[in-house]
Structures are given as structure tokens and as C-alpha cells.
Design a protein around this motif. Structure first.
Motif, PDB file in Angstrom:
ATOM      1  N   LEU A 154       4.244   9.791  -9.776  1.00  0.00           N
ATOM      2  CA  LEU A 154       3.682  10.098 -11.083  1.00  0.00           C
ATOM      3  C   LEU A 154       3.032  11.476 -11.094  1.00  0.00           C
ATOM      4  O   LEU A 154       3.196  12.245 -12.052  1.00  0.00           O
ATOM      5  N   LEU A 155       2.324  11.795 -10.026  1.00  0.00           N
ATOM      6  CA  LEU A 155       1.694  13.111  -9.937  1.00  0.00           C
ATOM      7  C   LEU A 155       2.732  14.218  -9.908  1.00  0.00           C
ATOM      8  O   LEU A 155       2.588  15.247 -10.579  1.00  0.00           O
ATOM      9  N   SER A 156       3.799  13.996  -9.132  1.00  0.00           N
ATOM     10  CA  SER A 156       4.853  15.013  -9.031  1.00  0.00           C
ATOM     11  C   SER A 156       5.559  15.206 -10.365  1.00  0.00           C
ATOM     12  O   SER A 156       5.907  16.327 -10.742  1.00  0.00           O
ATOM     13  N   MET A 157       5.748  14.123 -11.080  1.00  0.00           N
ATOM     14  CA  MET A 157       6.411  14.237 -12.377  1.00  0.00           C
ATOM     15  C   MET A 157       5.562  15.049 -13.348  1.00  0.00           C
ATOM     16  O   MET A 157       6.089  15.826 -14.151  1.00  0.00           O
ATOM     17  N   LEU A 158       4.252  14.890 -13.262  1.00  0.00           N
ATOM     18  CA  LEU A 158       3.367  15.638 -14.153  1.00  0.00           C
ATOM     19  C   LEU A 158       3.269  17.105 -13.745  1.00  0.00           C
ATOM     20  O   LEU A 158       3.201  18.002 -14.590  1.00  0.00           O
ATOM     21  N   LEU A 192       0.831  -1.206   0.000  1.00  0.00           N
ATOM     22  CA  LEU A 192       0.000   0.000   0.000  1.00  0.00           C
ATOM     23  C   LEU A 192       0.864   1.253   0.000  1.00  0.00           C
ATOM     24  O   LEU A 192       0.587   2.209  -0.738  1.00  0.00           O
ATOM     25  N   THR A 193       1.924   1.263   0.800  1.00  0.00           N
ATOM     26  CA  THR A 193       2.825   2.420   0.848  1.00  0.00           C
ATOM     27  C   THR A 193       3.530   2.616  -0.488  1.00  0.00           C
ATOM     28  O   THR A 193       3.641   3.742  -0.991  1.00  0.00           O
ATOM     29  N   THR A 194       3.996   1.510  -1.067  1.00  0.00           N
ATOM     30  CA  THR A 194       4.673   1.602  -2.367  1.00  0.00           C
ATOM     31  C   THR A 194       3.730   2.121  -3.434  1.00  0.00           C
ATOM     32  O   THR A 194       4.101   2.947  -4.276  1.00  0.00           O
ATOM     33  N   SER A 195       2.497   1.636  -3.412  1.00  0.00           N
ATOM     34  CA  SER A 195       1.507   2.091  -4.385  1.00  0.00           C
ATOM     35  C   SER A 195       1.228   3.581  -4.228  1.00  0.00           C
ATOM     36  O   SER A 195       1.202   4.330  -5.213  1.00  0.00           O
ATOM     37  N   ASN A 196       1.026   4.020  -2.992  1.00  0.00           N
ATOM     38  CA  ASN A 196       0.764   5.446  -2.755  1.00  0.00           C
ATOM     39  C   ASN A 196       1.947   6.309  -3.175  1.00  0.00           C
ATOM     40  O   ASN A 196       1.775   7.364  -3.782  1.00  0.00           O
ATOM     41  N   ASP A 197       3.157   5.873  -2.827  1.00  0.00           N
ATOM     42  CA  ASP A 197       4.350   6.637  -3.191  1.00  0.00           C
ATOM     43  C   ASP A 197       4.540   6.673  -4.701  1.00  0.00           C
ATOM     44  O   ASP A 197       4.959   7.698  -5.266  1.00  0.00           O
TER      45      ASP A 197
END
Length: 483
Positions: free
Chosen positions: A241-245, A231-236
Motif C-alpha cells: 500500500l505504501l509503495s502504491m501511494l 505477520l509477514t503477510t500483514s507487513n508486506d
């Protein structure tokens, strides 16, 4: 009789011989048993922050709510025990058929108006669909679900006329000491509200964490405890991905060879120009160019290079395994173990939904129904109502058609139809046109010579001719002349 007294009766323990209690509940005291602090995080940072987890939970609870709940009267206690042991095992049609036959023998559907109203609208705020989805979601996320039963007139031991879902992340168990591990429950949502244990139906997942002196095994363990890293890996990964965008600037810089020095003010100006001209999702992947002898410096990697997308697929499959859901039902066809979606849905119902139904069913039978004073009542979910189970119904029909030794009413009951009030239909119908081998065998002919030639038609005996009319007249004349 409280929980611990029941254990004493089962094990034959007395107050002087409490070895089991001292071993399992040492130094429990009259205190609050603290729940795991991660429970709230599983809801806030799991269910509502991770779209994959939300999709898994939403898929399961929608299927849980799709099965109707039915009230029965127990006709045969022994058959009921067999039915309960068989109803949760096996996914093949034969196992379901045997379970349904036992259910028919053990139970008879009845109408109890108070229970029917309760299962239609548990409380003034929720329908049954809303209520059971909430119960199932709390159980799947936190490992615990708490039902609160409001009793008629507020009187102790009176019938429960309202069902409410309590927020599992804010529930605490209050111990009454060694002889009463669960005395009360405490709701810490808005202050501290104590609830008598008799008014709470507690559904919990298995918890093997028997930490000495804590009593925390009285709470259910969240399935996400084993998947917390996923779950932590998925959230991170989703955050990356959001930060890259949003913030990914230029992927590199074309710069000079260092022969020209710049001042601090010029460096600050370049930084501001960079922020204005190259940062933001619309500038992602752009290149900075400076007027000088140039060389290329790589600054970042894209999502494909970082394998973020592939990692998300792996994490989705891992969380699906934790909850027993086939990833195909969430759009991942690469990792599916089933040939088609219908088979995957059938596995979901048999392996996930049905066991959850049984947990809820058992609490309702052991906690809710006794408040009505009728010990012969039993509630269960009709999971044969799912469309995905209809192909099993076709197989059941074929099997029942060949089972002539069953009565028509037994066959109707096996298919969840009501029985006809006709004594004839309580007897087996024997197929016509069947005979034993002895009846079928033709006796041999002793003398083959007497058998005749069966290839030729049998000659017919001559038919006597009718006397002609003239002969009849002559006989009459002779009789007159020769009396």
C-alpha cells in the motif's frame, strides 16, 4: 536446591537412576543453550513495524498494569490451593464469588513496608506501571520475560530490594550440564554479563519443541511463531500500500500502433519525461498520452482490485485470535463475537489479562517472596478493581443479600472489603418475619354452627350504669334514720 534436584526429589530419581534427565536433556553439556534467532525480529519487525500487532500488545499491557497488587498472609494452606485453582477458571459471577470466598478464607491482607516500596517503585528508573508493562510486553512478544532481583548488600540469599526487566531478546541460558540444566543466565546486550540463576525470575510461555540435545524447550515459545506468516503477510501488504501511494505511476499508456519507430535517445527522453511527469503519489492514476494512433494498455491495479485492504482485515482478526483479543476492541466491528464493547473488555480481562497476572504472580511468589524469609506471604492482583467487572459486582451483591446463612463479615470479604472487628458480625443474621408452615396453619373449627356469622359485628355487653347522685344521697339519709 537447584531446578534439577527438585525434579529428582519429585520423581524419586538418584544420580544412578537418571532416565528422565537423560531422555529430556541428552548431551546438554556445560554450554550456552541458543535461543531462537527470530526473537529480535519479532520485536523489530513485529511490534515496531506492524501497527496492528502494536495495538494488540498495547491494549493488553495497559489492562495488565491497571490491577493493583496486594500482599497477603496465608491463613489456610488448603483454602489457598482451592483459591489458586478457582481464580483462573470461569468467567461467570458465580465462579468469581466462590474464588473470592476461598481467598477470604485463605488470605489476610498485611502491610510489609519493603514489599510495598518494591511494588510502588521497583527500581530507580521505573515505576511499577512501567516495569510491569515491560515484563508483560516481553512475555507476549518473545514468549519470555526475565526479572532481575538486586539483593540487599549484594549478599547471596538476602532480600531482593530492586526489580529490573531484562531484555528478553538478548538473554541466553547457560547450562551446568545434565544435573543442572539452568546454571546461569547470560545477557548479551553489551558484551557478556553472567547472572546467577537464583537472581532471575523467568516467566515463559509453554514450549513443546523438545528438540534432541538442544534444550531449547527451556525457553518459552513466542505466540508469533504460529502467526509468523500472518505477520509477514500483514507487513508486506502494508508495504505494498505504501509503495502504491509513493511510486505508483500511470495506470496505463495510450500508444501508437508501431508504424513510427523511435531512436534510443528518444526512448531515454520519454523515460525521463515519464519519471518527471507521471511518477509519485500526486500522479497516481494519471494517464500517459502520446501523439499517434492510440490504443489502451492496462498497467496496474488499485488497492481495492488487489484486495489488499480486505486481506489486512483478515490478518488483523487472525492475530487477534492468537492473543485472545476481540477485534471489536481494535475497531473491527464486522468480526466481533460480542454484543457490546463492555462484554468484549470483560472477556479480555478474564481470558487474557487474568492468566498473564497468574504467570507473573506465581513467579513473584515462588522466587521473590522466599528471599524475605517469611513462608506465609502471598501476593496477588486484585482484578475485581476493573470497571468492566462492576456489573458482576452488582450480581454478587444480589446473591449475597439472599444468602442469609453467611455472616456480614463473610459478605464484606467476598466483596473485597475489610472485616469489622466485631464478634456480632461473625454470626449469620436470620431474616425476621419468617415462620414454619405449622406455625402459619390455623387450627380448624370443630362445629361450624359455633363459628358465628363473621360478616356481622360481635354484639357488645351492656356497660353497667353509674348510680345517680340523688340515689346516693337517699341511701345516706336512710342510714342515719335506721342505724
Amino acid at each position: 536446591m537447584n531446578y534439577i534436584d527438585s525434579i529428582k526429589n519429585i520423581l524419586g530419581l538418584s544420580k544412578k537412576d537418571s532416565t528422565y534427565l537423560n531422555a529430556v536433556f541428552p548431551h546438554l553439556g556445560n554450554n550456552v543453550i541458543w535461543t531462537a534467532p527470530t526473537t529480535q525480529n519479532f520485536i523489530e519487525k513485529g511490534l515496531y513495524l506492524n501497527s496492528d500487532l502494536y495495538s494488540i500488545i498495547n491494549l493488553i499491557i495497559n489492562k495488565v498494569a491497571a490491577a493493583p497488587i496486594i500482599v497477603y498472609e496465608v491463613k489456610d494452606e488448603k483454602a489457598l490451593k482451592y483459591y489458586k485453582s478457582m481464580s483462573g477458571s470461569g468467567a461467570n459471577s458465580g465462579a468469581k464469588w466462590n474464588a473470592e470466598k476461598m481467598r477470604t478464607k485463605a488470605l489476610e491482607e498485611v502491610s510489609i513496608p519493603e514489599l510495598e516500596r518494591l511494588f510502588k517503585k521497583p527500581n530507580e528508573f521505573q515505576t511499577w506501571d512501567n516495569w510491569i508493562k515491560e515484563i508483560a510486553a516481553f512475555r507476549l512478544i518473545t514468549g519470555n520475560a526475565y526479572m532481575y532481583g538486586s539483593r540487599r548488600g549484594g549478599q547471596e540469599n538476602s532480600p531482593i530490594i530492586g526489580l529490573y526487566s531484562l531484555p528478553a531478546q538478548y538473554m541466553e541460558i547457560i547450562s551446568g550440564g545434565l544435573n543442572q540444566p539452568i546454571k546461569e543466565y547470560r545477557l548479551t546486550y553489551n558484551g557478556y554479563d553472567k547472572i546467577d540463576a537464583n537472581n532471575v525470575g523467568h516467566i515463559k510461555n509453554i514450549n513443546l519443541s523438545y528438540q534432541a540435545g538442544t534444550g531449547n524447550h527451556l525457553y518459552g515459545a513466542s505466540p508469533l511463531r504460529s502467526a509468523v506468516r500472518d505477520l509477514t503477510t500483514s507487513n508486506d501488504g502494508k508495504q505494498a500500500l505504501l509503495s502504491m501511494l509513493q511510486n505508483m505511476g500511470a495506470r496505463g499508456i495510450l500508444t501508437g500502433d508501431g508504424s513510427v519507430n523511435i531512436t534510443r535517445e528518444q526512448a531515454q527522453g520519454l523515460k525521463e519525461d515519464y519519471a518527471n511527469n507521471y511518477q509519485g503519489s500526486s500522479k497516481a492514476g494519471d494517464v500517459i498520452i502520446t501523439p499517434a494512433k492510440m490504443s489502451w494498455v492496462q498497467m496496474g491495479m488499485n488497492a481495492v482490485d488487489m484486495s489488499i485492504i480486505d486481506t489486512q482485515k483478515v490478518i488483523l482478526r487472525s492475530m487477534c485470535r492468537v492473543y485472545g483479543v476481540d477485534a471489536k476492541l481494535l475497531g473491527d466491528t464486522e468480526a466481533s463475537t460480542f454484543n457490546n464493547v463492555e462484554t468484549a473488555y470483560k472477556a479480555l480481562i478474564n481470558n487474557v489479562v487474568r492468566p498473564l497476572h497468574i504467570e507473573i504472580r506465581d513467579v513473584l511468589n515462588n522466587w521473590l517472596l522466599p528471599s524475605f524469609g517469611n513462608k506465609n506471604l502471598f501476593v496477588d492482583f486484585d482484578y475485581m478493581a476493573y470497571p468492566e467487572m462492576q456489573d458482576d459486582m452488582d450480581k454478587l451483591v444480589a446473591q449475597l443479600s439472599a444468602a442469609w446463612w453467611l455472616t456480614p463479615n463473610e459478605k464484606r470479604a467476598a466483596m473485597n472489603y475489610g472485616e469489622y472487628d466485631n464478634e456480632v458480625l461473625n454470626q449469620p443474621f436470620i431474616p425476621q418475619g419468617l415462620m414454619t408452615l405449622d406455625e402459619f396453619t390455623v387450627q380448624p373449627v370443630e362445629d361450624i354452627a359455633d363459628a358465628g356469622d363473621y360478616t356481622k359485628p360481635t354484639p357488645q355487653e351492656p356497660t353497667p350504669e353509674e348510680p345517680e347522685e340523688e340515689d346516693e344521697i337517699n341511701e345516706e339519709e336512710d342510714a342515719e334514720t335506721n342505724p
